[in-house]
Scaffold this motif. Structure first.
Motif, short mmCIF file in Angstrom:
data_model
loop_
_atom_site.label_atom_id
_atom_site.label_comp_id
_atom_site.label_asym_id
_atom_site.label_seq_id
_atom_site.Cartn_x
_atom_site.Cartn_y
_atom_site.Cartn_z
N MET A 76 41.86 37.99 30.11
CA MET A 76 41.01 38.48 31.19
C MET A 76 40.48 39.86 30.86
SD MET A 76 39.74 37.72 34.11
CE MET A 76 39.14 38.38 35.67
N GLU A 77 39.19 40.04 30.82
CA GLU A 77 38.57 41.33 30.64
C GLU A 77 37.73 41.64 31.87
OE1 GLU A 77 36.33 41.34 27.08
OE2 GLU A 77 38.07 41.21 25.77
N MET A 78 37.54 42.93 32.12
CA MET A 78 36.74 43.31 33.27
C MET A 78 35.31 42.83 33.11
SD MET A 78 35.61 47.04 34.64
CE MET A 78 34.24 47.03 33.49
N LYS A 79 34.76 42.30 34.19
CA LYS A 79 33.36 41.91 34.23
C LYS A 79 32.65 42.76 35.27
CE LYS A 79 34.39 37.07 33.09
NZ LYS A 79 34.29 35.67 33.57
N VAL A 80 31.38 43.03 35.03
CA VAL A 80 30.57 43.80 35.98
C VAL A 80 29.51 42.88 36.56
CG1 VAL A 80 29.03 45.77 36.29
CG2 VAL A 80 30.95 45.92 34.66
N ALA A 104 38.32 42.22 37.82
CA ALA A 104 39.48 42.17 36.93
C ALA A 104 40.54 41.34 37.64
CB ALA A 104 39.95 43.59 36.62
N ASP A 105 41.83 41.70 37.53
CA ASP A 105 42.82 40.99 38.33
C ASP A 105 42.47 41.09 39.80
OD1 ASP A 105 44.21 40.24 36.10
OD2 ASP A 105 45.79 41.73 36.30
N SER A 106 42.07 42.28 40.22
CA SER A 106 41.55 42.51 41.58
C SER A 106 40.07 42.85 41.49
CB SER A 106 42.32 43.64 42.26
OG SER A 106 43.69 43.32 42.40
N LEU A 107 39.46 43.12 42.62
CA LEU A 107 38.04 43.46 42.67
C LEU A 107 37.86 44.88 43.19
CD1 LEU A 107 36.70 40.21 44.41
CD2 LEU A 107 36.76 40.68 41.96
N TYR A 108 36.80 45.54 42.70
CA TYR A 108 36.48 46.90 43.11
C TYR A 108 34.97 47.01 43.25
CZ TYR A 108 41.16 47.26 41.19
OH TYR A 108 42.48 47.05 40.92
N LYS A 208 44.12 55.14 37.47
CA LYS A 208 44.55 53.85 36.95
C LYS A 208 44.52 52.83 38.08
CE LYS A 208 48.23 51.40 34.51
NZ LYS A 208 49.55 51.49 33.84
N LEU A 209 43.73 51.79 37.91
CA LEU A 209 43.61 50.75 38.92
C LEU A 209 44.60 49.62 38.69
CD1 LEU A 209 39.73 50.50 39.26
CD2 LEU A 209 41.34 51.88 40.59
N GLU A 210 44.74 49.23 37.45
CA GLU A 210 45.68 48.17 37.07
C GLU A 210 45.86 48.28 35.56
OE1 GLU A 210 42.93 44.27 36.89
OE2 GLU A 210 43.02 45.18 38.89
N GLU A 211 46.71 47.44 35.00
CA GLU A 211 46.99 47.52 33.58
C GLU A 211 45.70 47.37 32.77
OE1 GLU A 211 49.30 48.53 30.57
OE2 GLU A 211 50.06 48.28 32.63
N GLY A 212 45.41 48.38 31.94
CA GLY A 212 44.23 48.33 31.09
C GLY A 212 42.93 48.67 31.76
N LEU A 213 42.96 49.13 33.01
CA LEU A 213 41.71 49.44 33.72
C LEU A 213 41.84 50.78 34.41
CD1 LEU A 213 38.90 48.46 34.54
CD2 LEU A 213 39.94 47.40 36.56
N THR A 214 41.07 51.76 33.92
CA THR A 214 41.05 53.09 34.52
C THR A 214 39.62 53.49 34.84
OG1 THR A 214 40.91 54.17 32.36
CG2 THR A 214 43.12 53.84 33.28
N VAL A 215 39.50 54.42 35.78
CA VAL A 215 38.21 54.97 36.18
C VAL A 215 38.25 56.48 35.97
CG1 VAL A 215 36.61 55.34 38.10
CG2 VAL A 215 37.85 53.17 37.92
N SER A 216 37.29 56.98 35.20
CA SER A 216 37.16 58.43 35.01
C SER A 216 36.03 58.95 35.88
CB SER A 216 36.87 58.74 33.53
OG SER A 216 37.92 58.30 32.70
N LEU A 231 33.10 56.37 35.13
CA LEU A 231 33.14 55.80 33.79
C LEU A 231 34.31 54.82 33.72
CD1 LEU A 231 32.02 55.77 30.89
CD2 LEU A 231 33.58 57.66 30.38
N VAL A 232 33.99 53.55 33.47
CA VAL A 232 34.99 52.49 33.39
C VAL A 232 34.83 51.82 32.03
CG1 VAL A 232 35.98 50.46 34.50
CG2 VAL A 232 34.76 52.15 35.89
N CYS A 233 35.82 51.99 31.17
CA CYS A 233 35.70 51.53 29.78
C CYS A 233 34.47 52.21 29.17
CB CYS A 233 35.64 50.01 29.71
SG CYS A 233 37.09 49.19 30.44
#
Length: 346
Positions: A76-80, A104-108, A208-216, A231-233
């Motif tokens: 699973m990778e983040m999709k926009v 991602a696992d959840s939605l934002y 950090k939102l979840e494993e492997g997903l952070t927001v700067s 900035l996400v990834c």
């Protein structure tokens, strides 16, 4: 097991493959001879790269459990997702704004559109097999009505957290105050209701939102007093941070607006930019847009300077609009604020 043609069993009706980008991965139990478990069928799989996992429990349920785990933890990778929200400021003035969904696992959500657009967002979630209860956060770039409109509804109906900067917080939590300080036509039909900012963000924060997903968080003010980009990834969500050639140039601080253009140019590692006002841009296209924005500010500044005789602001606005051949902006209070800030910086 690289490049080996294998025989394996799988539950056909449960779906024996999932599409990831342009590739397939397969979940199947290795066949070692003997009877095929009930409910499964024997298949001959093509040569491929295989990873071995242990499936515990009875078939076919254990295969499906394994499939879910591999998808969520490894594939699973983040999709926009981009949703265009159309709205009217007045009967004569039609506008639109983009809301972004991070899947991602959840939605934002990145921004939330105008009041009443929650149904459009939920309908879209249905098309991708997700639902509103999976929304865990709304990241607001700034407090203007077309960005905060459905935030209160989602907060009330999902319990999601709202993220915003300190400088934008007061207008989000008190839309009456925003209307008093920045009145626009049909304000309440666009802004909806006040909402609570759960997390105050600032420049340099990494969330950090979840494993492997952070927001700067990157401060990109100028259009509003304390706008931020996220900035996400390698994806940057920039809200209304960049004035656009051919659209209404709206900003309240020239110095900060120019500084924001430099910040966006200097931010490394961004492959895709997601504005609230247009299509997405790769880095090369965004550089062109940033250059155009700088040229637009220069043109406006020059026109204000040449048109200003120290008289009343409405007279100056009329002169600027005439010189730029944009008479439709003469009665626009937001454009007047742009002219006012350029006059103050002169």
């Amino acid at each position: 097991m690289h490049g080996i043609h294998r025989k394996a069993y799988a539950a056909f009706l449960q779906g024996i493959h999932e599409r990831v980008r342009d590739d397939f991965y397969w979940i199947a139990g290795l066949y070692k001879g003997g009877d095929v478990p009930e409910g499964l069928e024997l298949y001959s799989f093509p040569a491929s790269d295989w990873a071995i996992f242990t499936a515990k429990g009875s078939m076919p349920g254990s295969l499906q459990t394994l499939n879910t785990a591999v998808w969520q933890e490894r594939m699973m990778e983040m999709k926009v997702h981009q949703i265009k929200i159309d709205f009217n400021v007045t009967e004569q003035i039609s506008r639109f704004v983009y809301v972004y969904i991070l899947e991602a696992d959840s939605l934002y959500l990145i921004d939330s559109g105008v009041y009443g657009c929650e149904k459009q967002i939920m309908d879209y979630l249905y098309t991708i097999g997700r639902n509103k209860d999976e929304i865990k956060g709304i990241f607001l770039t700034h407090a203007h009505p077309d960005h905060i409109g459905s935030a209160a509804w989602f907060q009330e109906h999902t319990g999601c957290r709202i993220y915003a900067s300190e400088g934008e917080k007061s207008w989000i939590e008190d839309i009456d105050l925003q209307f008093k300080e920045r009145p626009i036509p049909n304000f309440y039909k666009l802004a909806g209701k006040s909402s609570r900012v759960d997390v105050v963000v600032k420049d340099g924060d990494v969330i950090k939102l979840e494993e492997g997903l952070t927001v700067s968080v990157i401060r990109t003010a100028g259009h509003s007093c304390d706008e931020v980009s996220y900035l996400v990834c390698d994806n940057m969500f920039i809200g209304d941070s960049v004035p656009v050639k051919g659209d209404i140039p709206i900003f309240i601080d020239e110095r900060e607006m120019r500084e924001t253009l430099h910040i966006l140019k200097d931010t490394k590692g961004v492959k895709t930019y997601y504005p609230a006002w247009d299509q997405t841009y790769i880095a090369e296209m965004m550089e062109h847009k940033l250059n155009e924005a700088g040229e637009l500010i220069d043109l406006l500044k020059k026109t204000v300077s040449e048109s200003d005789d120290g008289g009343e602001l409405p007279v100056l606005v009329d002169r600027v609009c005439d010189r730029l051949k944009m008479p439709m902006l003469k009665s626009n209070p937001l454009f007047s604020r742009t002219i006012e800030c350029l006059r103050q910086e002169a």
